[in-house]
Design a protein around this motif. Sequence first.
Motif, PDB file in Angstrom:
ATOM      1  N   SER A 113       0.814  -1.216   0.000  1.00 46.62           N
ATOM      2  CA  SER A 113       0.000   0.000   0.000  1.00 46.62           C
ATOM      3  C   SER A 113       0.852   1.272   0.000  1.00 46.62           C
ATOM      4  O   SER A 113       0.477   2.273  -0.627  1.00 46.62           O
ATOM      5  CB  SER A 113      -0.941   0.002   1.206  1.00 46.62           C
ATOM      6  OG  SER A 113      -0.216  -0.126   2.415  1.00 46.62           O
ATOM      7  N   GLU A 114       1.975   1.263   0.696  1.00 50.73           N
ATOM      8  CA  GLU A 114       2.809   2.470   0.759  1.00 50.73           C
ATOM      9  C   GLU A 114       3.434   2.776  -0.601  1.00 50.73           C
ATOM     10  O   GLU A 114       3.505   3.939  -1.020  1.00 50.73           O
ATOM     11  CB  GLU A 114       3.880   2.291   1.832  1.00 50.73           C
ATOM     12  CG  GLU A 114       3.290   2.174   3.232  1.00 50.73           C
ATOM     13  CD  GLU A 114       4.369   2.026   4.297  1.00 50.73           C
ATOM     14  OE1 GLU A 114       5.450   2.620   4.130  1.00 50.73           O
ATOM     15  OE2 GLU A 114       4.126   1.316   5.286  1.00 50.73           O
ATOM     16  N   GLU A 115       3.874   1.747  -1.294  1.00 51.63           N
ATOM     17  CA  GLU A 115       4.412   1.957  -2.640  1.00 51.63           C
ATOM     18  C   GLU A 115       3.310   2.430  -3.581  1.00 51.63           C
ATOM     19  O   GLU A 115       3.526   3.308  -4.438  1.00 51.63           O
ATOM     20  CB  GLU A 115       5.035   0.666  -3.167  1.00 51.63           C
ATOM     21  CG  GLU A 115       5.620   0.798  -4.564  1.00 51.63           C
ATOM     22  CD  GLU A 115       6.176  -0.512  -5.087  1.00 51.63           C
ATOM     23  OE1 GLU A 115       6.613  -0.543  -6.257  1.00 51.63           O
ATOM     24  OE2 GLU A 115       6.159  -1.510  -4.331  1.00 51.63           O
ATOM     25  N   LEU A 116       2.102   1.862  -3.418  1.00 53.02           N
ATOM     26  CA  LEU A 116       0.977   2.273  -4.247  1.00 53.02           C
ATOM     27  C   LEU A 116       0.651   3.748  -4.013  1.00 53.02           C
ATOM     28  O   LEU A 116       0.354   4.487  -4.966  1.00 53.02           O
ATOM     29  CB  LEU A 116      -0.246   1.409  -3.941  1.00 53.02           C
ATOM     30  CG  LEU A 116      -1.555   1.799  -4.646  1.00 53.02           C
ATOM     31  CD1 LEU A 116      -1.387   1.729  -6.166  1.00 53.02           C
ATOM     32  CD2 LEU A 116      -2.701   0.902  -4.184  1.00 53.02           C
ATOM     33  N   ALA A 117       0.688   4.190  -2.745  1.00 53.13           N
ATOM     34  CA  ALA A 117       0.410   5.595  -2.436  1.00 53.13           C
ATOM     35  C   ALA A 117       1.406   6.512  -3.148  1.00 53.13           C
ATOM     36  O   ALA A 117       1.027   7.553  -3.702  1.00 53.13           O
ATOM     37  CB  ALA A 117       0.465   5.814  -0.930  1.00 53.13           C
ATOM     38  N   MET A 118       2.675   6.136  -3.162  1.00 48.44           N
ATOM     39  CA  MET A 118       3.700   6.948  -3.821  1.00 48.44           C
ATOM     40  C   MET A 118       3.466   7.011  -5.325  1.00 48.44           C
ATOM     41  O   MET A 118       3.484   8.087  -5.939  1.00 48.44           O
ATOM     42  CB  MET A 118       5.085   6.386  -3.516  1.00 48.44           C
ATOM     43  CG  MET A 118       6.224   7.181  -4.139  1.00 48.44           C
ATOM     44  SD  MET A 118       7.837   6.412  -3.844  1.00 48.44           S
ATOM     45  CE  MET A 118       7.640   4.882  -4.795  1.00 48.44           C
ATOM     46  N   GLY A 126       0.355   9.067  -6.175  1.00 48.36           N
ATOM     47  CA  GLY A 126       0.615  10.502  -6.071  1.00 48.36           C
ATOM     48  C   GLY A 126       1.383  11.030  -7.265  1.00 48.36           C
ATOM     49  O   GLY A 126       1.092  12.129  -7.776  1.00 48.36           O
ATOM     50  N   GLN A 127       2.359  10.275  -7.735  1.00 49.93           N
ATOM     51  CA  GLN A 127       3.135  10.698  -8.900  1.00 49.93           C
ATOM     52  C   GLN A 127       2.259  10.795 -10.145  1.00 49.93           C
ATOM     53  O   GLN A 127       2.359  11.748 -10.922  1.00 49.93           O
ATOM     54  CB  GLN A 127       4.293   9.727  -9.130  1.00 49.93           C
ATOM     55  CG  GLN A 127       5.343   9.755  -8.029  1.00 49.93           C
ATOM     56  CD  GLN A 127       6.372   8.644  -8.190  1.00 49.93           C
ATOM     57  OE1 GLN A 127       6.199   7.719  -8.988  1.00 49.93           O
ATOM     58  NE2 GLN A 127       7.460   8.730  -7.423  1.00 49.93           N
ATOM     59  N   GLN A 128       1.389   9.791 -10.338  1.00 50.31           N
ATOM     60  CA  GLN A 128       0.520   9.800 -11.512  1.00 50.31           C
ATOM     61  C   GLN A 128      -0.503  10.930 -11.432  1.00 50.31           C
ATOM     62  O   GLN A 128      -0.788  11.593 -12.442  1.00 50.31           O
ATOM     63  CB  GLN A 128      -0.201   8.450 -11.630  1.00 50.31           C
ATOM     64  CG  GLN A 128      -1.083   8.317 -12.850  1.00 50.31           C
ATOM     65  CD  GLN A 128      -0.297   8.412 -14.137  1.00 50.31           C
ATOM     66  OE1 GLN A 128       0.793   7.848 -14.262  1.00 50.31           O
ATOM     67  NE2 GLN A 128      -0.835   9.129 -15.118  1.00 50.31           N
ATOM     68  N   LEU A 129      -1.067  11.160 -10.248  1.00 58.18           N
ATOM     69  CA  LEU A 129      -2.039  12.241 -10.096  1.00 58.18           C
ATOM     70  C   LEU A 129      -1.374  13.599 -10.309  1.00 58.18           C
ATOM     71  O   LEU A 129      -1.985  14.524 -10.857  1.00 58.18           O
ATOM     72  CB  LEU A 129      -2.686  12.172  -8.707  1.00 58.18           C
ATOM     73  CG  LEU A 129      -3.829  13.146  -8.446  1.00 58.18           C
ATOM     74  CD1 LEU A 129      -4.975  12.907  -9.428  1.00 58.18           C
ATOM     75  CD2 LEU A 129      -4.340  13.011  -7.011  1.00 58.18           C
TER      76      LEU A 129
END
Length: 411
Positions: free
Chosen positions: A240-245, A248-251
Motif C-alpha cells: 500500500s505504501e508503494e501504491l500511495a507513492m 501521487g506521482q501519476q495524479l
Amino acid sequence: MNTLARLGTGFAAALLEAWQELRIHKLRVLLSLVGVTIAVASLTTALAGAGMARQMMTESLESEGRPAMITTYAYDPRSDGGPQGGGPVAKAFDKTSERFKIDYTTMIGRNYGQQVASQGMALDAEVLVVEPDYAPMHRLVMAEGRWLETEDAQNLSPAVVVDQNVIKELGLEGQRLPLTVDLMSNGNAVSVTVIGTSTARSFGMSGQLWMLPATYEHWFSGQTPLDEVSYKMWVPIEGSEELAMRFGQQLQAELPGFTVESHRQDYLMWGADESLKQLAMVVAGIAVIILLLGSLSLLNVAMVTMKQRIREVGIRRSFGATTGRVFFSVMMESVVATAVAGGLGVLISVALVSNENLLSMVLATELDQMPGFPLDAALLGMGVSVAVGALTGVLPALVAARVKIVDAIRV
C-alpha cells in the motif's frame, strides 16, 4: 485392531470407574471443584470480554478508515485555501483510480459551519460530502433506513444520512424515516430528507450529516464552500505504501501546477495495533493467575483426600489392580471432574457475556456489530480445565501408585 479395541475398552472402563468414584465422593468433589468452576468461568469470560473489547476498539479506530487507507490531497499554489476538490481534481482522481484499478474510493469534503434544525430545535453539525463507497471504507453501520446511493443525487429534495446524535438532540427519536429537517448555513435554510441514520460517530461533537458531492454542489456550494477536501482509497495492506507513492506521482502528472500529497493513513500506521496487543497480553497474564489459583486449590484438596483413601487403594491393589491401572484411574478422576467443572464454567461465561444489558453496563457503549461468543474462548476454557485436571491429578496418582498393599491395609 485387537490392540486398539483393548485400549479403547480400557479407556472407557477407566472413565466409567472415575465417574463412579466421583458419584461416591460427591461432597469432596463439589468442594474441590468450586474453585475450578470459578477459575474457568473467569478465564473464559476474560478472554471473551477481551475479544469484544478488541472489537470495540477496532470499530472505533476504523471509523477513520480501514487498513490500508490512502489519503490524497491536491493543493493549488494560486489559491490561499486548503486542499482543493471538485472540477479538474475530481476528474483527475477518478481517472487515476481507474488506471490503478482501485475498487473503493471516495471524496471527503467537510463543512463545520452549518446547523440542522427541526421543530424549533437546532444543533451544530459537521457536514461530510462523500460518495457511496464511504460507508464500507469507514465501517459505517446503519441503525435505521439506508445509506446513500448514486441515484439519490437526482432527488428533488436533497437526500442525507445523519447520525443518531442528530436524531436524539432534535427530539426525533421514534419517528419513521424518511423525515424532513432543515439544513441552515449563512442564514439560509434548505429542507433535506433524512433517508437513514447511522450509529453515533461524532465523538464529542453535536452530530454528523452525510450527503453526496452532486447534492452539495447543486444545493449548497454557492452558499458555503467546503472547508477541507481530501480523497481516500481503500486498498490491500500489502504494497500500500508503494501504491500511495506511485498514485501521487501519476495524479501529479494529471494536475500540472498543483501540489499533490498521497500517503497511507490508518490506525495501523499510527501504531494503534500495539494497544490491542498490550490488551491481549494483559488478559493472558490475568488468565494465567486465575489458572494458577484454581489449580493450586484443586491440588491441595486432592492431596489431602488421597491420604484419606490409602486404605481404599490398598484394597483395590489386593484384588489385582495394577500400578498403571491405579495411577490412570486416580488421575482420570481429576480429569473427569475438572472437565465437568470446566463445562459448567463455560456455560456460566456464555450466560454472562451474552447478556446485552450487562455488556452495556460494563462497556458503557454499544458495539455496531455485536460478535457472537468467541468459540476459541470456549474451547480454551474446556482445554484448560482438562489440562488442569491432568496436572493436578498426577501427584495424587503417583501417591496412590506407590502404596504398598500391606502398609495400606494397616492404616
